[in-house]
Design an enzyme around this catalytic site. Structure first.
Site: not given
Ligand code: PMV
Length: 321
Positions: A104, A155, A113-114, A108-111
């Site tokens: 998704p 990520d 970067a993946a 926040g699941l790193g789409s």
């Molecule tokens: O939203 P995500 O999963 O890309 O994570 C962000 C993590 C933070 O610590 C809030 C920001 C970061 O750059 O590490």
């Protein structure tokens, strides 16, 4: 026609988000149940390079005459130019690059970067070359900056190495061993929440109440430190308590939200060992640590509380070579 394919996992931050931006440790793990796949296919001579992101309905073209070598307005074209330069390939290739992802977006699941990790590896594979992991991660970090401003780098690191990682900004990441089952139910709030915004809000609040925020980040750092042996030995009861403590501190810095709180409570009520938001917060995903026998109860409870979907992963039992 030659073709090369590479796949990369999504990720969750288990503990330490936000505090990691301020130099404290964080722990993240890959999620192989949601992946990005990139295929580089040869196209007819002179046709240039076309990138098709199928799930985004996006088509990009790089041609022989394209002179904006350092243009950063389109992260994937920027990444392609960086990889080609890294591999000393100075002619523009005739390729069609297909991108597909079940991760998704903006949750926040790193789409992002993946996709980037799979992209770099598919291109290098097509050229019969290998780029070492550290370089893959560094190249992907450059595109992460375009999406997120100044990300910590967690990520690109966890997705490149594909193993649970202990991460401190600016230091060599540490991959570590896990033992036993560490089953995680991921609940998607369905609310898109840009990490850039929550990171900027935390930065403003930190500037106004530095001592208070630094003390919270120190406490998060201690929680993360205690979590590592709990993960390594499969002590999920202890790990669950640490998830809950980390969540309280994330609420204190204002990055949780009513929907995330509702899903987290629903998971705990259904018997999860612990639950917290994962990533930037405000929306996106929460994670619950569950006993495999309670998995269905927890999933059902999260869905009834309003989650749009769940993904189940087990980060346990993976070892470092
Ligand atoms: O939203 P995500 O999963 O890309 O994570 C962000 C993590 C933070 O610590 C809030 C920001 C970061 O750059 O590490």
């Amino acid at each position: 026609m030659k073709a090369a394919t590479a796949t990369a996992p999504g990720k969750i931050i288990l503990l330490g988000e936000h505090a990691v931006v301020y130099g404290r440790p964080a722990i993240a793990a890959p999620v192989w149940e949601a992946t990005a796949r990139v295929t580089v296919q040869d196209a007819s001579p002179g046709s240039g390079c076309t990138i098709i992101a199928h799930d985004l309905n996006l088509t990009l073209r790089l041609t022989q005459h394209d002179s904006h070598a350092l243009d950063k307005s389109e992260p994937l074209l920027f990444l392609l130019r960086m990889v080609l330069a890294e591999l000393d390939m100075h002619e523009e290739p005739d390729w069609t690059i297909h991108i597909r992802s079940s991760i998704p977006i903006a949750s926040g699941l790193g789409s992002g970067a993946a996709i980037s990790v799979a992209f770099v590896r598919a291109v290098s594979k097509r050229l019969g070359r290998q780029i070492e992991d550290k370089v893959v991660s560094d190249l992907v970090y450059e595109t992460e900056k375009l999406y997120h401003g100044s990300p910590s780098g967690i990520d690109n690191t966890v997705i490149t190495y594909g193993l649970p990682v202990w991460f401190v900004k600016g230091r060599k990441p540490l991959m570590f061993k896990t033992d036993g089952s560490i089953m995680i139910v991921i609940g998607d709030s369905g609310v898109p929440a840009p990490t850039k915004k929550s990171v900027a809000d935390v930065a403003n609040a930190w500037r106004q109440a530095r001592d208070r925020y630094d003390a919270i980040f120190d406490e998060v750092g201690e929680i993360v430190a205690q979590s590592k042996p709990a993960i390594e030995t499969g002590n999920i009861v202890q790990l669950g308590r640490l998830f809950d403590r980390n969540q309280s501190l994330l609420e204190e810095i204002g990055v949780s939200s009513p929907i995330l709180n509702r899903l987290i409570l629903a998971a705990r009520k259904a018997g999860a060992w612990g639950a917290k938001l994962s990533g930037g917060g405000r929306g996106g995903n929460m994670i619950a640590l569950v006993d495999p026998r309670r998995r269905q109860n927890v999933e059902q409870s999260i869905l009834s509380a309003g989650a749009k979907r769940t993904i189940v992963t087990d980060i346990g039992g993976r070892s470092v070579d």
